[in-house]
Design an enzyme around this catalytic site. Structure first.
Site, PDB file in Angstrom:
ATOM      1  N   GLY B  55       0.783  -1.161  -0.106  1.00  0.00           N
ATOM      2  CA  GLY B  55       0.096  -0.010  -0.041  1.00  0.00           C
ATOM      3  C   GLY B  55       1.020   1.250  -0.221  1.00  0.00           C
ATOM      4  N   SER B  56       0.232   2.554  -0.496  1.00  0.00           N
ATOM      5  CA  SER B  56       0.852   3.639  -0.134  1.00  0.00           C
ATOM      6  C   SER B  56       0.911   4.043   1.272  1.00  0.00           C
ATOM      7  CB  SER B  56      -0.034   4.534  -0.920  1.00  0.00           C
ATOM      8  OG  SER B  56      -0.171   4.588  -2.394  1.00  0.00           O
ATOM      9  N   GLY B  57       1.562   5.212   1.531  1.00  0.00           N
ATOM     10  CA  GLY B  57       1.513   5.727   2.960  1.00  0.00           C
ATOM     11  C   GLY B  57       2.844   5.297   3.763  1.00  0.00           C
ATOM     12  N   HIS B  58       3.971   4.536   3.055  1.00  0.00           N
ATOM     13  CA  HIS B  58       4.901   4.170   3.917  1.00  0.00           C
ATOM     14  C   HIS B  58       6.316   4.931   3.203  1.00  0.00           C
ATOM     15  CE1 HIS B  58       2.569   1.514   5.976  1.00  0.00           C
ATOM     16  NE2 HIS B  58       2.120   1.039   4.513  1.00  0.00           N
ATOM     17  N   ASP B 111      -1.810  -8.693   0.283  1.00  0.00           N
ATOM     18  CA  ASP B 111      -0.588  -8.738  -0.684  1.00  0.00           C
ATOM     19  C   ASP B 111      -0.228 -10.223  -1.188  1.00  0.00           C
ATOM     20  OD1 ASP B 111      -0.216  -5.842  -0.487  1.00  0.00           O
ATOM     21  OD2 ASP B 111       0.921  -6.140   1.433  1.00  0.00           O
ATOM     22  N   HIS B 220       0.288   0.125  10.142  1.00  0.00           N
ATOM     23  CA  HIS B 220      -0.920   0.281   9.689  1.00  0.00           C
ATOM     24  C   HIS B 220      -1.758   0.694  11.010  1.00  0.00           C
ATOM     25  CE1 HIS B 220       0.521  -2.387   6.698  1.00  0.00           C
ATOM     26  NE2 HIS B 220       0.296  -1.596   6.108  1.00  0.00           N
TER      27      HIS B 220
END
Lengths: 208, 333
Positions: B55-58, B111, B220
């Site tokens: 995911g995005s955000g890391h 994933d 998360h």
């Protein structure tokens, strides 16, 4: 449907395209109902998932290659692209399992369909960590495969009857997997939305 | 929610577009998907390709580590959401130089499901692939159940080591083996002081009182092992290091790399305060720190907090860790 109605015959990409367009039409009619059913037990997006998947499949239908393996693989990729929800992923998984069995073939005998369904069912079971008897779409697919074994002719009607019987059989049982498991008591008396979705798909294949 | 964005739904796409625009020497968007970032020279013929996804955000995880001596390609999902199997398959094709592709990613259900499917898709096109799942967060499952652990900052080491192995021309089996060894030898744990906000959700993923911290929280916002009042940095560093050492002991004479990582909002100053304590403790154990990393390597957007990763080295891993590599966020050699 020409191919599955009434006689043993060969399935080609033309039949796959025809099936996609029939299912797309039927899914559009029933998307709201599927969402409402799913909303009672899950996140309520099943109808939208199927609508997105089959709209996309209908779009790419004319470009699907004649090699059925490649066509199923392209369909799996398309479904996974428009929907990474659990049912979308399972549908793509099933298509991919069918692709592996069909690669290099431009024709499939209709008697090969139960094997494709079983291969899809097996892979979906592994990926979704569900087993037969858990009150999921797998039970409906398995029933369809068995109906095709015993009724190689008039197969669509036999499959519809088998899926309807499976829905009745499981109606008063608890869901054992997925989000519905958390509300397992509440699932008693309700049809599993995934099974209903499969019923919509096979229902669309019956000639009007 | 107070964020610099245009449209929550476009957060991931606009981030990737900006990243590729800023650093074209490292990143280009795949012509087939705006969610797949590829190294400009990929695929390298005859070399194993390394792909990841998540995911995005890391950032810099995952996309940031596409680069020379690192990853070939990466598929990106929405914030904290898996990319699709189709996007992963596009990344795998872009990484395939004919010597196979390693799928190297964090141990998360979505994933895994999608990467397995992507592997099956490209297998139909005769692309061979292998898998290493990074599961380094010691707080997320016991030693006996370590395969169930989440993948966090330790994956940065796995990316580096796998990328170096591919660059050296190792075959797929050997690249997979060293990547697995790096993943097995990396242990991490995090501490959160304040939450982050997923743009589409618009509200914090959890709440922590002003005086509270949570040890072991995931990247998360997954629940950690212990919530308590905020303690001095040395006590926090000790708690984190103790959790790591009780899972994998470090002995006198061992060579280790240490990553003290900001989860997003915590400044470098505080990371160095933590590092000083960790280095002191490891020194007392007689361990030698090699190539320490202190900074923002694996984040959770604006989460306040830090994570500690210890990678136990052997000569093979150390050589690969020290091998030249370059991306926009990290340069070695």
């Amino acid at each position: 449907m020409r191919v599955l109605e009434g006689r043993l015959t060969m399935i080609t990409i033309v039949d796959v395209r025809d099936a996609i367009s029939r299912i797309q039409h039927q899914v559009q009619q029933t998307a709201d109902d599927l969402c409402a059913r799913d909303g009672q037990l899950g996140d309520g997006d099943l109808g939208i998932t199927l609508e997105k998947a089959f709209n996309r499949l209908a779009e790419i239908g004319p470009t699907l290659p004649e090699d059925l393996g490649k066509a199923f693989a392209a369909a799996a990729a398309a479904v996974s692209k428009v929907s990474s929800s659990s049912f979308g992923t399972l549908l793509a998984t099933g298509l991919l399992a069918a692709a592996k069995r069909s690669i290099g073939k431009t024709e499939l005998h209709s008697t090969a369909v139960p094997d494709l369904l079983r291969a899809a069912c097996q892979k979906m079971s592994e990926r979704g960590s569900a087993s037969l008897g858990d009150k999921t779409v797998l039970d409906a697919i398995d029933a369809a495969a068995r109906a095709l074994d015993s009724h190689p002719k008039d197969s669509v009607s036999a499959v519809i009857t088998a899926v309807d019987e499976t829905l009745s059989l499981f109606r008063d049982r608890q869901c054992k997997i997925g989000r519905a498991r958390i509300f397992s008591d509440r699932s008693i008396g309700l049809d599993d939305p995934g099974m209903v979705a499969f019923r919509v798909m096979v229902g669309a294949l019956k000639s009007s | 929610m107070k964020k610099l964005l245009n449209d929550p739904a476009a957060y991931a796409d606009e981030t990737l577009a900006g990243l590729c625009c800023a650093h074209p020497e490292f990143y280009r968007l795949s012509p087939e998907s705006p969610r797949v970032v590829v190294r400009p020279d990929s695929p390298v013929q005859g070399r194993v390709g390394i792909v990841t996804g998540g995911g995005s955000g890391h950032l810099p995880v995952f996309t940031g580590y596409v680069g020379r001596g690192l990853l070939n390609a990466c598929a990106i999902g929405d914030v904290f959401a898996s990319p699709s199997a189709d996007e992963m398959a596009i990344a795998m094709r872009a990484a395939n130089g004919g010597a196979g592709v390693l799928r190297l990613y964090g141990n998360y259900g979505g994933d895994i499901m999608n990467f397995e499917m992507a592997g099956e898709m490209v297998e139909l096109e005769d692309i061979t692939s292998s898998t290493v799942k990074v599961a380094d967060d010691v707080a997320s499952a016991s030693t006996a159940e370590r395969a169930k652990r989440r993948g966090v900052a330790g994956m940065v080491y796995a990316f580096k080591i796998a990328g170096a192995a591919a660059e050296k021309g190792f075959d797929l089996d050997k690249v997979t083996r060293v990547a697995q060894k790096a993943a097995d030898n990396a242990r991490s744990i995090g501490v959160a002081l304040s939450p982050c906000i997923v743009p589409k959700a618009g509200k914090p993923t959890f709440t922590l009182q002003e005086n509270e911290m949570e040890i072991g929280m995931g990247i998360h916002g997954e629940p950690g092992v212990r919530r308590s009042e905020l303690k001095p940095a040395n006590v926090v560093a000790d708690e984190m290091l103790d959790a790591i050492l009780s899972d994998g002991a470090v002995k006198g004479g061992d060579r280790v790399s240490v990553l003290v990582n900001s989860l997003g909002a915590t400044p470098l100053e505080e990371l160095y305060i933590l590092f000083a304590r960790v280095a002191d403790r490891l020194d007392k154990l007689g361990a030698q720190i090699v190539m320490p990393l202190v900074g923002r390597y694996a984040t959770s957007m604006e989460m306040t907090g830090a994570s500690l990763t210890v990678l136990i080295l052997d000569p093979e891993l150390e050589e690969l860790l020290r091998a030249p590599a370059e991306c926009a966020f990290w340069k070695v050699g």
